[in-house]
Motif scaffolding. Structure first.
Motif, PDB file in Angstrom:
ATOM      1  N   ARG A  77      51.729  56.125  20.020  1.00 37.47           N
ATOM      2  CA  ARG A  77      51.548  55.471  18.723  1.00 37.47           C
ATOM      3  C   ARG A  77      50.227  55.881  18.081  1.00 37.47           C
ATOM      4  N   GLU A  78      49.191  56.026  18.893  1.00 36.78           N
ATOM      5  CA  GLU A  78      47.910  56.495  18.362  1.00 36.78           C
ATOM      6  C   GLU A  78      48.040  57.904  17.800  1.00 36.78           C
ATOM      7  N   SER A  79      48.762  58.753  18.511  1.00 32.49           N
ATOM      8  CA  SER A  79      48.962  60.127  18.048  1.00 32.49           C
ATOM      9  C   SER A  79      49.753  60.150  16.744  1.00 32.49           C
ATOM     10  N   LEU A  80      50.773  59.306  16.667  1.00 30.91           N
ATOM     11  CA  LEU A  80      51.574  59.247  15.445  1.00 30.91           C
ATOM     12  C   LEU A  80      50.733  58.763  14.272  1.00 30.91           C
ATOM     13  N   ASP A  81      49.925  57.730  14.490  1.00 30.42           N
ATOM     14  CA  ASP A  81      49.068  57.221  13.416  1.00 30.42           C
ATOM     15  C   ASP A  81      48.096  58.291  12.933  1.00 30.42           C
ATOM     16  N   ALA A  82      47.511  59.027  13.881  1.00 32.16           N
ATOM     17  CA  ALA A  82      46.571  60.087  13.509  1.00 32.16           C
ATOM     18  C   ALA A  82      47.288  61.168  12.698  1.00 32.16           C
ATOM     19  N   LEU A  83      48.513  61.466  13.092  1.00 28.19           N
ATOM     20  CA  LEU A  83      49.277  62.500  12.401  1.00 28.19           C
ATOM     21  C   LEU A  83      49.652  62.070  10.994  1.00 28.19           C
ATOM     22  N   THR A  84      50.136  60.844  10.848  1.00 28.19           N
ATOM     23  CA  THR A  84      50.596  60.386   9.536  1.00 28.19           C
ATOM     24  C   THR A  84      49.449  59.967   8.620  1.00 28.19           C
ATOM     25  N   ASP A  85      48.237  59.881   9.154  1.00 28.66           N
ATOM     26  CA  ASP A  85      47.081  59.663   8.292  1.00 28.66           C
ATOM     27  C   ASP A  85      46.856  60.868   7.375  1.00 28.66           C
ATOM     28  N   ASN A  86      47.371  62.009   7.805  1.00 32.58           N
ATOM     29  CA  ASN A  86      47.293  63.229   7.004  1.00 32.58           C
ATOM     30  C   ASN A  86      48.375  63.152   5.926  1.00 32.58           C
ATOM     31  N   THR A  87      47.957  63.068   4.685  1.00 33.90           N
ATOM     32  CA  THR A  87      48.918  62.863   3.593  1.00 33.90           C
ATOM     33  C   THR A  87      49.852  64.051   3.400  1.00 33.90           C
ATOM     34  N   SER A  88      49.535  65.203   4.009  1.00 34.25           N
ATOM     35  CA  SER A  88      50.417  66.357   3.873  1.00 34.25           C
ATOM     36  C   SER A  88      51.636  66.247   4.788  1.00 34.25           C
ATOM     37  N   VAL A  89      51.606  65.305   5.729  1.00 34.30           N
ATOM     38  CA  VAL A  89      52.724  65.109   6.649  1.00 34.30           C
ATOM     39  C   VAL A  89      53.761  64.198   5.996  1.00 34.30           C
ATOM     40  N   ASP A  90      55.005  64.634   5.971  1.00 33.58           N
ATOM     41  CA  ASP A  90      56.103  63.862   5.394  1.00 33.58           C
ATOM     42  C   ASP A  90      56.586  62.868   6.449  1.00 33.58           C
ATOM     43  N   ALA A  91      56.144  61.622   6.332  1.00 34.46           N
ATOM     44  CA  ALA A  91      56.479  60.611   7.342  1.00 34.46           C
ATOM     45  C   ALA A  91      57.970  60.338   7.398  1.00 34.46           C
ATOM     46  N   ALA A  92      58.650  60.359   6.256  1.00 31.27           N
ATOM     47  CA  ALA A  92      60.091  60.106   6.238  1.00 31.27           C
ATOM     48  C   ALA A  92      60.849  61.216   6.969  1.00 31.27           C
ATOM     49  N   LYS A  93      60.441  62.454   6.744  1.00 31.62           N
ATOM     50  CA  LYS A  93      61.070  63.579   7.447  1.00 31.62           C
ATOM     51  C   LYS A  93      60.813  63.484   8.942  1.00 31.62           C
ATOM     52  N   LEU A  94      59.580  63.154   9.299  1.00 29.97           N
ATOM     53  CA  LEU A  94      59.220  62.992  10.703  1.00 29.97           C
ATOM     54  C   LEU A  94      60.081  61.912  11.352  1.00 29.97           C
ATOM     55  N   SER A  95      60.308  60.820  10.638  1.00 29.16           N
ATOM     56  CA  SER A  95      61.141  59.736  11.150  1.00 29.16           C
ATOM     57  C   SER A  95      62.553  60.216  11.442  1.00 29.16           C
ATOM     58  N   GLY A  96      63.138  60.944  10.496  1.00 31.07           N
ATOM     59  CA  GLY A  96      64.496  61.434  10.685  1.00 31.07           C
ATOM     60  C   GLY A  96      64.613  62.370  11.872  1.00 31.07           C
ATOM     61  N   GLU A  97      63.612  63.209  12.062  1.00 29.84           N
ATOM     62  CA  GLU A  97      63.651  64.148  13.186  1.00 29.84           C
ATOM     63  C   GLU A  97      63.457  63.434  14.513  1.00 29.84           C
ATOM     64  N   LEU A  98      62.583  62.454  14.543  1.00 30.29           N
ATOM     65  CA  LEU A  98      62.413  61.668  15.776  1.00 30.29           C
ATOM     66  C   LEU A  98      63.685  60.877  16.094  1.00 30.29           C
ATOM     67  N   ALA A  99      64.377  60.429  15.067  1.00 25.90           N
ATOM     68  CA  ALA A  99      65.647  59.739  15.291  1.00 25.90           C
ATOM     69  C   ALA A  99      66.672  60.689  15.896  1.00 25.90           C
ATOM     70  N   SER A 100      66.658  61.949  15.469  1.00 25.77           N
ATOM     71  CA  SER A 100      67.566  62.945  16.041  1.00 25.77           C
ATOM     72  C   SER A 100      67.235  63.207  17.509  1.00 25.77           C
ATOM     73  N   VAL A 101      65.939  63.233  17.828  1.00 24.06           N
ATOM     74  CA  VAL A 101      65.527  63.414  19.217  1.00 24.06           C
ATOM     75  C   VAL A 101      65.958  62.214  20.053  1.00 24.06           C
ATOM     76  N   THR A 102      65.850  61.032  19.478  1.00 26.76           N
ATOM     77  CA  THR A 102      66.312  59.824  20.170  1.00 26.76           C
ATOM     78  C   THR A 102      67.784  59.937  20.543  1.00 26.76           C
ATOM     79  N   ALA A 103      68.603  60.360  19.576  1.00 24.63           N
ATOM     80  CA  ALA A 103      70.042  60.495  19.821  1.00 24.63           C
ATOM     81  C   ALA A 103      70.306  61.530  20.914  1.00 24.63           C
ATOM     82  N   LEU A 104      69.552  62.619  20.901  1.00 19.02           N
ATOM     83  CA  LEU A 104      69.714  63.662  21.925  1.00 19.02           C
ATOM     84  C   LEU A 104      69.387  63.122  23.308  1.00 19.02           C
ATOM     85  N   LEU A 105      68.255  62.454  23.436  1.00 21.35           N
ATOM     86  CA  LEU A 105      67.835  61.939  24.740  1.00 21.35           C
ATOM     87  C   LEU A 105      68.739  60.807  25.216  1.00 21.35           C
ATOM     88  N   ASP A 106      69.241  60.036  24.284  1.00 21.36           N
ATOM     89  CA  ASP A 106      70.146  58.943  24.646  1.00 21.36           C
ATOM     90  C   ASP A 106      71.466  59.497  25.180  1.00 21.36           C
TER      91      ASP A 106
END
Length: 271
Positions: free
Chosen positions: A13-42
């Protein structure tokens, strides 16, 4: 989660917060990709076991994750997941749960960056109330025979244009990928994550009549003083509520049985 997994999630969570503090990072896109990884691991039990195997070197597990995800998701997502598999996990399932939590946090961060986090919190609460009051809707959303596509279309019809896009994404993901949770518990978890974005606690306030804006502010101040933290109010109206007001914070219910606190709240609301 046990100790090792709690520590790993906190670091992620600390790493994610540090990453999304950068305004150039698309948090919504990151969310969708992490959701895809969740589905894969599940879905891939053997894979998540390899990625959480304490006998394997953390760097080797990170390299495996990078090979698997390379070209499928962005570099930020790969960095987040690689960092997570380097950590130790008490159970392989904890890794999946944690990636899913980060996906939800990233979406809530997108809402926060857009100044819409309060709206998302309120919409999640109101949707939970709608579900609890409609047996037909709940049955449709939890029907195991219904396809994910059918449930998504139903939710888009209900929420599209009426709720924030982040609210819609979160609810659709929860309904179509419940992962063994009840709909109610999933919505509660999302509400808690939303509140935590501002380090706030959530108070479910039920009153016999609607509160004015001034009364809401006063009640919020009373609860913040009682609990020592900023409080987000989820408001509901029920004419049958005993004493005119009931407040639930976590497992604690403040009502007529806790006379001093209720009297104090009532006096302050009265001005």
């Amino acid at each position: 989660m046990n100790g090792a997994s709690r520590e790993a999630l906190a670091a992620a969570r600390e790493s994610l917060d540090a990453l999304t503090d950068n305004t150039s990072v698309d948090a919504a896109k990151l969310s969708g990709e992490l959701a895809s990884v969740t589905a894969l691991l599940d879905r891939e039990v053997s894979l998540r076991r390899v990625l959480t195997d304490p006998a394997q070197a953390g760097e080797a597990k990170a390299e495996l994750a990078q090979r698997l995800l390379g070209g499928q998701v962005g570099g930020e997502t790969i960095d987040v997941v690689s960092g997570m598999v380097r950590s130790r996990w008490s159970q392989s399932r904890d890794l999946v749960d944690s990636v899913e939590e980060l996906a939800n946090i990233a979406d809530l961060t997108a809402a926060q960056q857009a100044g819409a986090l309060d709206d998302v919190e309120d919409e999640l609460f109101r949707f939970g109330r709608i579900v609890s009051s409609s047996t037909e809707l709940r049955s449709a959303l939890t029907d195991k025979a219904a396809t994910a596509t059918a449930k998504s279309e139903l939710l888009r019809g209900l929420l599209g244009g009426k709720a924030n896009v982040v609210t819609e994404r979160l609810i659709i993901r929860l309904v179509t990928q419940p992962r063994g949770r009840s709909l109610e518990s999933g919505l509660e978890s999302l509400s808690k994550l939303a509140a935590a974005r501002r380090d706030r606690m959530v108070a479910v306030v039920t009153t016999a009549v609607p509160l004015s804006d001034q009364q809401k502010q006063r009640l919020g101040g009373v609860l913040a003083k009682l609990y020592g933290r900023q409080m987000h109010l989820n408001l509901d109206v029920d004419p049958s509520v005993v004493g005119g007001i009931s407040v639930q914070v976590g497992d604690e219910v403040i009502n007529g049985t806790i006379a001093e606190r209720l009297d104090e709240a009532s006096r302050r609301l009265a001005g």
